[in-house]
Each structure stands twice: as structure tokens, then as C-alpha cells.
Design an enzyme around this catalytic site. Structure first.
Site, PDB file in Angstrom:
ATOM      1  N   HIS A 192     -23.465   1.063  49.343  1.00  0.00           N
ATOM      2  CA  HIS A 192     -22.941   2.356  49.780  1.00  0.00           C
ATOM      3  C   HIS A 192     -23.690   3.562  49.224  1.00  0.00           C
ATOM      4  O   HIS A 192     -23.592   4.651  49.780  1.00  0.00           O
ATOM      5  CB  HIS A 192     -21.449   2.459  49.453  1.00  0.00           C
ATOM      6  N   HIS A 196     -20.706   4.157  60.047  1.00  0.00           N
ATOM      7  CA  HIS A 196     -20.687   3.854  58.613  1.00  0.00           C
ATOM      8  C   HIS A 196     -21.213   2.437  58.318  1.00  0.00           C
ATOM      9  O   HIS A 196     -22.073   2.245  57.457  1.00  0.00           O
ATOM     10  CB  HIS A 196     -19.263   4.041  58.080  1.00  0.00           C
ATOM     11  N   ARG A 206     -13.305  -1.959  40.944  1.00  0.00           N
ATOM     12  CA  ARG A 206     -13.212  -1.610  42.371  1.00  0.00           C
ATOM     13  C   ARG A 206     -14.521  -1.035  42.896  1.00  0.00           C
ATOM     14  O   ARG A 206     -14.813  -1.121  44.096  1.00  0.00           O
ATOM     15  CB  ARG A 206     -12.032  -0.645  42.607  1.00  0.00           C
ATOM     16  N   GLU A 266      -9.940   2.587  40.964  1.00  0.00           N
ATOM     17  CA  GLU A 266     -11.393   2.588  40.806  1.00  0.00           C
ATOM     18  C   GLU A 266     -11.838   3.077  39.427  1.00  0.00           C
ATOM     19  O   GLU A 266     -12.742   3.890  39.291  1.00  0.00           O
ATOM     20  CB  GLU A 266     -12.067   3.413  41.924  1.00  0.00           C
ATOM     21  N   ARG A 318       7.790  14.696  49.564  1.00  0.00           N
ATOM     22  CA  ARG A 318       7.266  14.125  48.311  1.00  0.00           C
ATOM     23  C   ARG A 318       7.033  12.618  48.417  1.00  0.00           C
ATOM     24  O   ARG A 318       6.981  11.912  47.425  1.00  0.00           O
ATOM     25  CB  ARG A 318       8.179  14.432  47.122  1.00  0.00           C
ATOM     26  N   ASN A 346     -18.537  -0.755  46.464  1.00  0.00           N
ATOM     27  CA  ASN A 346     -19.553   0.220  46.875  1.00  0.00           C
ATOM     28  C   ASN A 346     -20.930  -0.412  47.043  1.00  0.00           C
ATOM     29  O   ASN A 346     -21.916   0.312  47.240  1.00  0.00           O
ATOM     30  CB  ASN A 346     -19.652   1.362  45.861  1.00  0.00           C
ATOM     31  N   HIS A 377     -24.407   6.169  52.011  1.00  0.00           N
ATOM     32  CA  HIS A 377     -23.888   7.541  52.024  1.00  0.00           C
ATOM     33  C   HIS A 377     -25.027   8.549  52.145  1.00  0.00           C
ATOM     34  O   HIS A 377     -24.904   9.564  52.837  1.00  0.00           O
ATOM     35  CB  HIS A 377     -23.063   7.819  50.762  1.00  0.00           C
ATOM     36  N   GLU A 403     -19.137  -4.660  56.792  1.00  0.00           N
ATOM     37  CA  GLU A 403     -18.223  -4.707  55.644  1.00  0.00           C
ATOM     38  C   GLU A 403     -17.752  -6.150  55.402  1.00  0.00           C
ATOM     39  O   GLU A 403     -17.542  -6.562  54.267  1.00  0.00           O
ATOM     40  CB  GLU A 403     -17.014  -3.786  55.863  1.00  0.00           C
ATOM     41  N   LYS A 452      -6.006   4.123  49.364  1.00  0.00           N
ATOM     42  CA  LYS A 452      -6.759   5.382  49.389  1.00  0.00           C
ATOM     43  C   LYS A 452      -6.370   6.113  50.664  1.00  0.00           C
ATOM     44  O   LYS A 452      -6.578   5.596  51.766  1.00  0.00           O
ATOM     45  CB  LYS A 452      -8.268   5.118  49.390  1.00  0.00           C
ATOM     46  N   LYS A 485     -10.289  -8.016  49.159  1.00  0.00           N
ATOM     47  CA  LYS A 485      -9.967  -6.612  48.876  1.00  0.00           C
ATOM     48  C   LYS A 485      -8.677  -6.542  48.063  1.00  0.00           C
ATOM     49  O   LYS A 485      -8.585  -5.772  47.100  1.00  0.00           O
ATOM     50  CB  LYS A 485      -9.831  -5.817  50.184  1.00  0.00           C
TER      51      LYS A 485
END
Ligand SMILES: NC(=O)c1ccc[n+]([C@@H]2O[C@H](COP(=O)([O-])OP(=O)(O)OC[C@H]3O[C@@H](n4cnc5c(N)ncnc54)[C@H](O)[C@@H]3O)[C@@H](O)[C@H]2O)c1
Ligand SMILES: [Zn+2]
Length: 356
Positions: A248, A265, A241, A237, A121, A245, A252, A185, A143, A227
């Protein structure tokens, strides 16, 4: 060594950035008060390069690390290899007081952190990112997760690490194409929130590219600070946040259209940022000279900036429509107002494609 903090109240944590700081991992871990037993999750490529110094530092600090290896590659960020990591944690006898150290790029970081978030947990996780992308982006912000055949990062959790330790010396062994992709980035942070960083990159790109240790420490620290501040303001987000993107939406779409094989990426993000800047320009939100500055810096960095002709128009719009962030055909698109300043606009996929 530089330190920036991710300010999240009781879960506040430091991000250490420096040249050669990997050897301090043992001392830093002892400071957190974790138990002696821990697993070092890494992949075959990174293990070859950095597992020995990592284990030496941990043992010198009186800790008892057990390595757990996964194969190299995004295709291993899945349930089967997550299960393998759980097996490794059980076999190593990791208990509640133990910890997971993630040593590698974003793939290892995401998978190891998700294992830590769910094993017993939840046990503490420490991130030791070794790619530029992981140092400036994926290791910070909590994340964690794995891919599913139905989509990337479909399974996961928000759980923050105890600390992040980014040794910029590890970037010297990174394949040049991976380093360059990470630069996209880095440039993104300048574009969205830090005009000073953008100018620094314009002036000192050559020093960054020859991996000058002081310059890398300075640039990685600046990105981590940005960041960290975005995550501190909007951990899950809900709003701000999403600024991260920038570029992006198109990125994507390009990655998915090309089956995740043609672009790294960061390369797709480079093209996506120029596209986002162009859309913003057509909407009258930013100047042509800002678009050109962004394009020029990306090109000088060795990144692509143009959408291939065969993917323009309909294919691109279709791919954007199936993005999980698209709602009722509209996208919360990050637009540029000036270098260092953005705003959100709700645009349809057709609007975006039309303005490219
Ligand atoms: N959690 C987040 O917030 C977040 C954000 C962005 C991306 N991601 C995830 O990150 C992943 C991509 O991360 P990445 O770009 O670091 O890719 P990666 O982890 O696959 O690393 C790229 C390659 O570099 C190798 N490598 C790593 N460090 C090295 C070193 N120091 N020297 C030599 N080789 C080295 C790796 O073995 C790999 O082959 C994706 O799965 C993406 O979903 C997560
Ligand atoms: Zn990205």
C-alpha cells in the site's frame, strides 16, 4: 453459509459469508435485538439491484426499514452527503434502539457506518458489503469515515459493526474491473498470512473468475477469517494491523500521483505488492521465485504489475514522502520474507525507490 467471528470480547461479532444469504438479513437483524425502525443506506446503483430483496427480507421479519440513498462514487464520501444521511435518519424517526444497514461497496460502508457511529452518539450498524473489496476488507474491522479535500479518510472513527453479511451472489453484477481489483486484496491475504490460500488461488483462479459460488464462498470466508484475526489482535492499528498495508505504500503514492483517476485501488495495490516484493528481494529478505509467483498470479488475474516509467524515481519518492504514514522521511514498510510471512522494516522513501 459460513460464519467467522471477530473476537473482540463484549464487542465480538459474526461475519456471515454465503451464496444467496441476503434474503436472511431480516432474521439476522431480529436476532441482534435491535429495534424495528432502521435505515438502509445505499447508493443509486446498488439500490437498483438489491434494495428490493433487502427491504422484502426486513419487512418479512417484522422490521420497518427506510431507504436513504446517496449518489454513486467516491467523490460523495464527504461531509455534504454524510449530512444528507443524518437528515434521512432524522426524517425516518430513527431512535436509540434503531440501526443503520449499509448496503453497498466500501464507499457506502464507510460513510453509513460513520453516520451510525455519530448519530445519537452512536447506534448499531450492520454491514452488507456488495463489492469484493468490501466483502474481504472494508466491511470488517470498524474503520469508518469520510474524505476531506485535504486527504482521504481524514475524518472518522473506529466503531465495529454488529455483524457483517456478505452474499457472494451479489458479486455477479459487479463490473469485471471492480471484481479484478478486489482480487488484488484477496491475493494480498495469501501473500501476507496464508500460503494455502495463495496456492489455492494459483490452482483455482479460473473457478474464482467464473464466479463459482462455492469457490467464492470459500475464498471470501478465508479472507474474512484473516482480517478478523488481525483486527482481533490489533483493533486500532497500534502494530500488527499495519501488516494489511502490504503493497500500500507504493499503491497510495501511485493513486495520489495519478489523481485517483488512472487506477482502481486494487490495481495500484497489485503494482505496489510486486514493488514491495522486489524491495524485499533486493534487501535479501525473500527469494526471486516468490517475487515471480506473486507477479505471475497478479498478471493472470488481469492486474497491472509495473510502475509506469514516467512515475518511477523522484515523483514516486516525493509522493511517498507526503503520505500521512511517513514519519521523519521513514516508512514502516511491510517486507516479504516468504509467501505467507512478512516483517516490518523502517525504510526511507529513497531506499524504496532505489530498490525498485
Ligand atoms: N473501512 C475500511 O477498512 C476500508 C478498507 C479499504 C477501503 N475502504 C474504502 O472503501 C472504498 C472503496 O470501496 P469499493 O472498492 O467497494 O468501491 P465502491 O463502494 O465505490 O464500489 C465500486 C463500484 O461498484 C458499484 N457496486 C457495488 N456493489 C455492486 C454490485 N454488487 N453490483 C454492481 N455494482 C456494484 C458501486 O456502486 C461503485 O460504482 C474507498 O472509499 C476506501 O477508502 C475502507
Ligand atoms: Zn487496500
Amino acid at each position: 453459509m459460513e460464519v467467522v467471528y471477530v473476537e473482540l470480547g463484549a464487542r465480538r461479532y459474526p461475519v456471515y459469508v454465503g451464496a444467496g444469504c441476503l434474503r436472511e438479513i431480516g432474521t439476522r437483524l431480529v436476532e441482534t435485538g435491535c429495534g424495528a425502525r432502521m435505515a438502509v443506506v445505499t447508493n443509486s446503483t446498488v439500490a437498483e439491484l438489491y434494495l428490493t430483496p433487502m427491504l422484502a427480507s426486513l419487512r418479512a421479519a417484522g422490521l420497518e426499514p427506510t431507504p436513504v440513498r446517496i449518489p454513486d462514487g467516491e467523490e460523495h464520501k464527504n461531509l455534504a452527503w454524510l449530512s444528507h444521511v443524518y437528515d434521512g435518519l432524522v426524517a425516518a424517526g430513527i431512535e436509540r434502539g434503531g440501526a443503520v444497514v449499509a448496503l453497498g461497496g466500501g464507499v457506502v460502508g464507510d460513510l453509513a457506518a460513520f453516520a451510525a457511529a455519530t448519530y445519537l452518539r452512536g447506534i448499531p450498524c450492520v454491514q452488507v458489503p456488495t463489492t469484493l473489496l468490501a466483502q474481504v476488507d472494508s466491511s470488517i474491522g470498524g474503520k469508518t469515515g469520510i474524505n476531506h479535500i485535504a486527504g482521504k479518510n481524514l475524518i472518522g472513527a473506529f466503531v465495529q459493526p454488529r455483524f457483517v453479511l456478505a452474499d457472494v451472489d451479489t458479486l455477479s453484477t459487479l463490473p469485471p474491473r471492480e471484481f479484478t481489483a478486489g482480487l488484488a486484496e484477496v491475493i494480498k491475504y495469501g501473500v501476507i498470512l496464508d500460503p494455502g490460500l495463495f496456492t489455492l488461488l494459483e490452482d483455482r483462479l479460473a473457478d474464482v473468475q467464473r464466479l463459482d459460488r462455492d469457490m467464492l464462498t470459500c475464498v471470501v470466508r478465508a479472507c474474512c477469517a484473516i482480517k478478523a484475526s488481525v483486527v482481533a489482535e490489533d483493533e486500532t492499528e497500534g502494530g500488527l494491523r499495519a501488516i494489511l498495508n502490504f503493497g500500500h505504500t507504493v499503491a497510495h503514492a501511485l493513486e495520489s500521483l495519478t489523481g485517483y483517476t488512472r487506477y482502481l485501488h486494487g490495481e495500484a495495490v497489485a503494482i505496489g505488492m510486486v514493488a514491495a516484493a522486489r524491495v524485499s528481494r533486493r534487501l535479501g529478505l525473500c527469494s526471486e521465485s516468490d517475487v515471480q509467483r506473486i507477479r505471475a498470479l497478479l498478471e493472470r488475474s488481469g492486474l497491472p504489475t509495473e510502475i509506469p516509467a514516467e512515475l518511477r524515481g523522484d515523483p514516486l519518492a516525493r509522493a511517498m514522502r507526503t503520505d500521512k504514514k511517513t514519519r521523519d522521511g521513514a516508512i514502516k514498510f511491510v517486507c516479504l520474507e516468504a509467501i505467507g510471512k512478512t516483517r516490518f522494516e523502517r525504510l526511507t522513501c529513497e531506499d524504496i525507490v532505489e530498490h525498485l
